[in-house]
Design a protein around this motif. Structure first.
Motif: not given
Length: 170
Positions: A133-149
């Motif tokens: 969605y173009g939503i980015i975490a403000p910290f390092e995290v595996p892409n698949e663990k930071f999710m949105a709906i």
């Protein structure tokens, strides 16, 4: 019979204990989820309608909280925490809490919710990597663990780095 309702002040101590117990055996936990909830309740990011408990036989057995975050210039939601007492896990209680809270969030007009968690669990509810969605975490995290709906359709482009409530310490 299981009931889902909004948390009230009389529930605070029991909710604290539920969260603490639920996260004692969690694979990923920093051990302060219950204290985070206390801090978030006192913040401007707290949304009482999205602080829900699961109750069975007058006992609180689960809890979910969504708080306000900012993505770009838009106020959206973060799910944290979701906790179920260990002896009640794997019975669909988390599912009921998530589904009910998503319904409330949609009715309140929120467009997105983000979560940092198990991609095996949250994808069941429609969460996908937030980066899609173009939503980015403000910290390092595996892409698949930071999710949105996406909760509600919008023509607005809601993208950017997530700004959590200061209580998260991020």
């Amino acid at each position: 019979m299981l009931g889902i309702r909004q948390e009230n002040k009389n529930d605070y101590e029991e909710v604290y204990n539920v969260i603490e117990t639920a996260f004692e055996t969690a694979a990923r936990s920093d051990g302060n989820e219950q204290d985070l909830v206390v801090a978030l309740r006192d913040s401007t990011n707290f949304i009482p309608e999205l602080s829900l408990v699961a109750v069975q036989e007058n006992k609180i057995i689960g809890y979910i909280l969504f708080t306000k975050i900012v993505i770009g210039e838009y106020e959206e939601l973060a799910l944290a925490p979701l906790g179920i007492l260990p002896e009640y896990q794997k019975r669909g209680i988390g599912t009921k809490l998530i589904e009910e809270s998503h319904k409330i969030a949609k009715n309140l007009g929120y467009h997105y919710s983000i979560v940092l968690g198990s991609d095996k669990y949250y994808t069941k509810f429609g969460y996908i990597p937030a980066s899609q969605y173009g939503i980015i975490a403000p910290f390092e995290v595996p892409n698949e663990k930071f999710m949105a709906i996406k909760l509600n359709d919008t023509n607005k482009e809601i993208t950017g780095v997530v700004k959590y409530a200061k209580e998260f310490g991020i």
